[in-house]
Motif scaffolding. Structure first.
Motif, PDB file in Angstrom:
ATOM      1  N   ALA A 345      -9.629   6.695  31.653  1.00  9.56           N
ATOM      2  CA  ALA A 345     -11.006   6.189  31.699  1.00  9.56           C
ATOM      3  C   ALA A 345     -11.973   7.279  32.148  1.00  9.56           C
ATOM      4  N   THR A 346     -13.202   7.183  31.664  1.00  8.88           N
ATOM      5  CA  THR A 346     -14.294   7.984  32.209  1.00  8.88           C
ATOM      6  C   THR A 346     -14.938   7.130  33.296  1.00  8.88           C
ATOM      7  N   VAL A 347     -15.142   7.719  34.464  1.00  6.09           N
ATOM      8  CA  VAL A 347     -15.712   6.931  35.561  1.00  6.09           C
ATOM      9  C   VAL A 347     -17.143   7.380  35.834  1.00  6.09           C
ATOM     10  N   ARG A 348     -18.059   6.420  35.706  1.00  4.61           N
ATOM     11  CA  ARG A 348     -19.465   6.652  36.077  1.00  4.61           C
ATOM     12  C   ARG A 348     -19.677   5.931  37.407  1.00  4.61           C
ATOM     13  N   ALA A 349     -20.301   6.593  38.368  1.00  8.00           N
ATOM     14  CA  ALA A 349     -20.364   5.988  39.697  1.00  8.00           C
ATOM     15  C   ALA A 349     -21.719   6.180  40.347  1.00  8.00           C
ATOM     16  N   PHE A 350     -21.994   5.249  41.267  1.00  6.96           N
ATOM     17  CA  PHE A 350     -23.200   5.367  42.090  1.00  6.96           C
ATOM     18  C   PHE A 350     -22.904   4.852  43.494  1.00  6.96           C
ATOM     19  N   ASP A 351     -23.442   5.559  44.477  1.00  4.06           N
ATOM     20  CA  ASP A 351     -23.363   5.097  45.868  1.00  4.06           C
ATOM     21  C   ASP A 351     -24.663   5.509  46.558  1.00  4.06           C
ATOM     22  N   PRO A 352     -25.250   4.613  47.361  1.00  7.84           N
ATOM     23  CA  PRO A 352     -26.530   4.961  47.993  1.00  7.84           C
ATOM     24  C   PRO A 352     -26.447   6.175  48.920  1.00  7.84           C
ATOM     25  N   LYS A 353     -25.307   6.400  49.567  1.00  6.11           N
ATOM     26  CA  LYS A 353     -25.221   7.500  50.537  1.00  6.11           C
ATOM     27  C   LYS A 353     -24.019   8.424  50.353  1.00  6.11           C
ATOM     28  N   GLY A 354     -23.107   8.082  49.477  1.00  2.26           N
ATOM     29  CA  GLY A 354     -21.851   8.837  49.416  1.00  2.26           C
ATOM     30  C   GLY A 354     -21.761   9.872  48.308  1.00  2.26           C
ATOM     31  N   MET A 355     -22.864  10.093  47.583  1.00  2.00           N
ATOM     32  CA  MET A 355     -22.776  10.936  46.377  1.00  2.00           C
ATOM     33  C   MET A 355     -22.419  12.384  46.714  1.00  2.00           C
ATOM     34  N   GLU A 356     -22.987  12.871  47.796  1.00  2.00           N
ATOM     35  CA  GLU A 356     -22.783  14.287  48.103  1.00  2.00           C
ATOM     36  C   GLU A 356     -21.310  14.556  48.418  1.00  2.00           C
ATOM     37  N   ALA A 357     -20.750  13.693  49.279  1.00  2.00           N
ATOM     38  CA  ALA A 357     -19.339  13.866  49.639  1.00  2.00           C
ATOM     39  C   ALA A 357     -18.449  13.652  48.422  1.00  2.00           C
ATOM     40  N   ALA A 358     -18.844  12.693  47.559  1.00  2.00           N
ATOM     41  CA  ALA A 358     -18.008  12.353  46.400  1.00  2.00           C
ATOM     42  C   ALA A 358     -17.906  13.506  45.419  1.00  2.00           C
ATOM     43  N   ASP A 360     -17.358  16.591  45.782  1.00  2.16           N
ATOM     44  CA  ASP A 360     -16.190  17.440  46.009  1.00  2.16           C
ATOM     45  C   ASP A 360     -14.883  16.660  45.948  1.00  2.16           C
ATOM     46  N   LEU A 361     -14.952  15.409  46.435  1.00  2.00           N
ATOM     47  CA  LEU A 361     -13.699  14.661  46.612  1.00  2.00           C
ATOM     48  C   LEU A 361     -13.196  14.015  45.328  1.00  2.00           C
ATOM     49  N   LEU A 362     -14.113  13.766  44.391  1.00  2.78           N
ATOM     50  CA  LEU A 362     -13.735  13.046  43.174  1.00  2.78           C
ATOM     51  C   LEU A 362     -14.128  13.849  41.938  1.00  2.78           C
ATOM     52  N   PRO A 363     -13.384  14.905  41.667  1.00  4.89           N
ATOM     53  CA  PRO A 363     -13.754  15.737  40.517  1.00  4.89           C
ATOM     54  C   PRO A 363     -13.697  14.928  39.220  1.00  4.89           C
ATOM     55  N   GLY A 364     -14.636  15.235  38.341  1.00  2.00           N
ATOM     56  CA  GLY A 364     -14.599  14.597  37.020  1.00  2.00           C
ATOM     57  C   GLY A 364     -15.383  13.308  36.917  1.00  2.00           C
ATOM     58  N   ILE A 365     -15.838  12.743  38.046  1.00  2.00           N
ATOM     59  CA  ILE A 365     -16.631  11.512  37.882  1.00  2.00           C
ATOM     60  C   ILE A 365     -18.056  11.883  37.523  1.00  2.00           C
ATOM     61  N   VAL A 366     -18.706  10.956  36.839  1.00  2.00           N
ATOM     62  CA  VAL A 366     -20.104  11.161  36.485  1.00  2.00           C
ATOM     63  C   VAL A 366     -20.936  10.456  37.549  1.00  2.00           C
ATOM     64  N   LEU A 367     -21.655  11.237  38.338  1.00  2.00           N
ATOM     65  CA  LEU A 367     -22.474  10.643  39.398  1.00  2.00           C
ATOM     66  C   LEU A 367     -23.824  10.244  38.805  1.00  2.00           C
ATOM     67  N   CYS A 368     -24.205   9.012  39.026  1.00  2.00           N
ATOM     68  CA  CYS A 368     -25.356   8.465  38.305  1.00  2.00           C
ATOM     69  C   CYS A 368     -26.523   8.180  39.243  1.00  2.00           C
ATOM     70  N   ARG A 369     -27.688   8.015  38.629  1.00  2.00           N
ATOM     71  CA  ARG A 369     -28.952   7.831  39.335  1.00  2.00           C
ATOM     72  C   ARG A 369     -28.975   6.539  40.148  1.00  2.00           C
ATOM     73  N   ASP A 370     -28.459   5.485  39.545  1.00  2.00           N
ATOM     74  CA  ASP A 370     -28.446   4.183  40.206  1.00  2.00           C
ATOM     75  C   ASP A 370     -27.366   3.316  39.549  1.00  2.00           C
ATOM     76  N   ALA A 371     -27.282   2.071  39.993  1.00  2.00           N
ATOM     77  CA  ALA A 371     -26.220   1.188  39.490  1.00  2.00           C
ATOM     78  C   ALA A 371     -26.362   0.944  37.986  1.00  2.00           C
ATOM     79  N   TYR A 372     -27.594   0.812  37.518  1.00  2.00           N
ATOM     80  CA  TYR A 372     -27.810   0.511  36.089  1.00  2.00           C
ATOM     81  C   TYR A 372     -27.411   1.707  35.229  1.00  2.00           C
ATOM     82  N   ASP A 373     -27.723   2.880  35.732  1.00  2.00           N
ATOM     83  CA  ASP A 373     -27.350   4.103  35.032  1.00  2.00           C
ATOM     84  C   ASP A 373     -25.811   4.202  34.968  1.00  2.00           C
TER      85      ASP A 373
END
Ligand SMILES: NC(=O)c1ccc[n+]([C@@H]2O[C@H](COP(=O)([O-])OP(=O)(O)OC[C@H]3O[C@@H](n4cnc5c(N)ncnc54)[C@H](O)[C@@H]3O)[C@@H](O)[C@H]2O)c1
Length: 455
Positions: A345-358, A360-373
């Motif tokens: 699976a391709t994982v698209r993700a959003f977190d209000p405060k955890g994006m920066e840490a994520a 490094d910790l979760l290579p390959g995920i697509v960090l998104c602007r918000d939940a809808y994105d």
């Protein structure tokens, strides 16, 4: 009182800042110059609600300073709190190397009577070890080693510190007892109970409390599994159980399994203490194993309702181990997401405060602007962290951007009817699944769990 704090992490920084708020004069030191530089420039290295403002207020009042210089801090302090990390070793035992290093750095600079207070969570007997280490390095030093475990929770740490359910102090030294009473007087005068005990008992209280809470969570998670099979509603079961004051409603929310920097490591450390003492802690062992399995099988749960994940997009809402923090330690996302990726699976993700840490910790995920994105084109939307902002998502809007409207809610944030009205098939934890009104109910988490048990 003049207080020093060693370690400016989630516990040390909150402790130092709150002790300044109580009127003490506090110097916090950390081994990481970049943290101290950030703090001295008015920044805050962690996200904790209200903390930045309180740090600013106490710095302006002149009661709170930051330094890397333990030698400059130590000599005139009445008490020095050690709040360095005690992470798990591979065998589950607490790694005390940071603590020993801090004591070793501190020892040459002690002058006059000083209470050396362990805030870090440490196994029973650690205070004895610190005492021995200090006696070896500084046989002339006038010190009392005190245990004062911390019970604050990330996300509500300041309130927890300023209005504690209890303050636990472990020492037989009368001068240290009096000193600790004075330090905490503003809180005890306001009604906070003070449990004054010996050091070993104090050290054990912290582990016994955390392991109990871990057991409670694993217990309700297993009851939730049973609910899924039997068609009962785990949320109502928890409500019905929790109204019994002997049980209490808190920590009865079924979910993806406990994580964070404390419960997993503290249960493991307690088990290790039990093994060393020849006392098998069977209940805690079971809770820990159940939790490990639960987190390991999260992706299988998703696959059981979403189908083959190869080539699919899964949206994950929430990456931190719980809401209200940027802490990713032992977060469920760290188990779920790599396994989703392993399944293609391709994982698209959003977190209000955890994006920066994520990042490094979760290579390959697509960090998104918000939940809808994050939900764009997704075959399944998985809610993993109970951020309040997720509760108020516009579900119609969310349904409008997904590929397939399937919402897998690991935190029971939503009303099943509302979700299905918005057009989603809805799977939550320990509650009957709800199908969108215009589709047949193809989803059932019970099926997910039995599949995952075989995975
Ligand atoms: N995080 C929580 O919610 C929580 C709650 C209660 C108790 N605890 C316990 O408190 C302790 C600290 O936890 P944390 O989450 O604040 O850890 P953390 O990793 O956030 O912070 C530890 C800090 O100590 C610093 N440090 C390490 N070695 C040092 C040294 N020799 N000298 C100076 N600084 C040093 C690190 O740079 C870091 O800033 C642990 O034992 C933990 O189990 C944590």
């Amino acid at each position: 009182m003049k207080i020093g704090v060693i370690g400016t992490g989630y516990v040390g920084l909150v402790t130092g800042t709150c002790l300044a708020e109580l009127g003490h004069e506090v110097i916090c030191v950390d081994a990481l110059p970049r943290k101290i530089e950030l703090l001295n420039n008015g920044g805050c290295p962690i996200y904790e609600p209200g903390l930045s403002d309180l740090i600013r207020k106490q710095r302006q009042a002149g009661r709170l300073t930051f330094s890397t210089d333990i030698g400059g801090m130590a000599p005139d302090r009445d008490a020095i709190f050690i709040a360095v990390g005690t992470p798990p070793r591979p065998d589950g035992e607490a790694d005390l190397s940071f603590l020993r290093a801090a004591v070793s750095d501190l020892a040459p600079h002690l002058a006059g009577f000083t209470a050396v207070v362990t805030k870090s969570t440490v196994p029973v007997g650690t205070g004895d070890g610190i005492e021995a280490q200090l006696a070896e390095q500084r046989p002339d030093a006038d010190v009392a080693v005190v245990s004062n475990p911390e019970f604050l929770r990330e996300g509500s740490a300041i309130g927890d510190f300023m209005k504690p359910d209890r303050i636990v102090v472990g020492t037989d030294d009368l001068r240290a007892r009096e000193l600790m009473q004075q330090i905490y007087a503003p809180l005890t005068d306001a009604g906070a109970p003070l449990v004054m005990t010996d050091r070993r008992t104090s050290e054990l209280i912290k582990y016994a409390a955390n392991a109990f809470l871990a057991v409670k969570i694993s217990y309700i998670n297993e009851i939730a599994d049973l609910c899924e099979e039997l068609g009962a509603d785990a949320v109502r079961v928890a409500e019905g159980m929790g109204l019994d004051p002997r049980i209490g409603r808190r920590f009865l929310d079924p979910g993806p399994g406990f994580g964070g920097s404390c419960f997993p490591k503290d249960t493991d450390a307690l088990l290790s203490t039990g093994r060393a003492a020849g006392v098998p802690l069977r209940v805690v062992t079971a809770a820990s194993e159940a939790n490990r399995d639960r987190k390991r099988l999260l992706a299988a749960r998703v696959a059981a309702v979403a189908g083959d994940l190869a080539g699919q997009t899964v949206a994950v809402l929430g990456l931190t181990f719980k809401a209200g923090t940027d802490d990713m330690r032992e977060a469920a996302s760290l188990e779920l997401i790599p396994e989703l990726q392993r399944r293609g699976a391709t994982v698209r993700a959003f977190d209000p405060k955890g994006m920066e840490a994520a990042r490094d910790l979760l290579p390959g995920i697509v960090l998104c602007r918000d939940a809808y994105d994050a939900a764009k084109g997704a075959t399944a939307v998985v809610v993993l962290t109970e951020w309040p902002a997720f509760r108020t998502l516009d579900l119609q809007r969310l349904a409008g951007v997904v590929g397939i409207p399937l919402l897998i809610d690991m935190r029971n944030l939503f009303d099943p009817d509302e979700v299905s009205r918005a057009g989603f098939d809805y799977v939550s934890i320990g509650r009957p699944a709800a199908a969108a009104r215009d589709r047949s109910p193809a989803v059932r988490l019970g099926a997910a769990r039995s599949t995952s048990a075989a995975a």
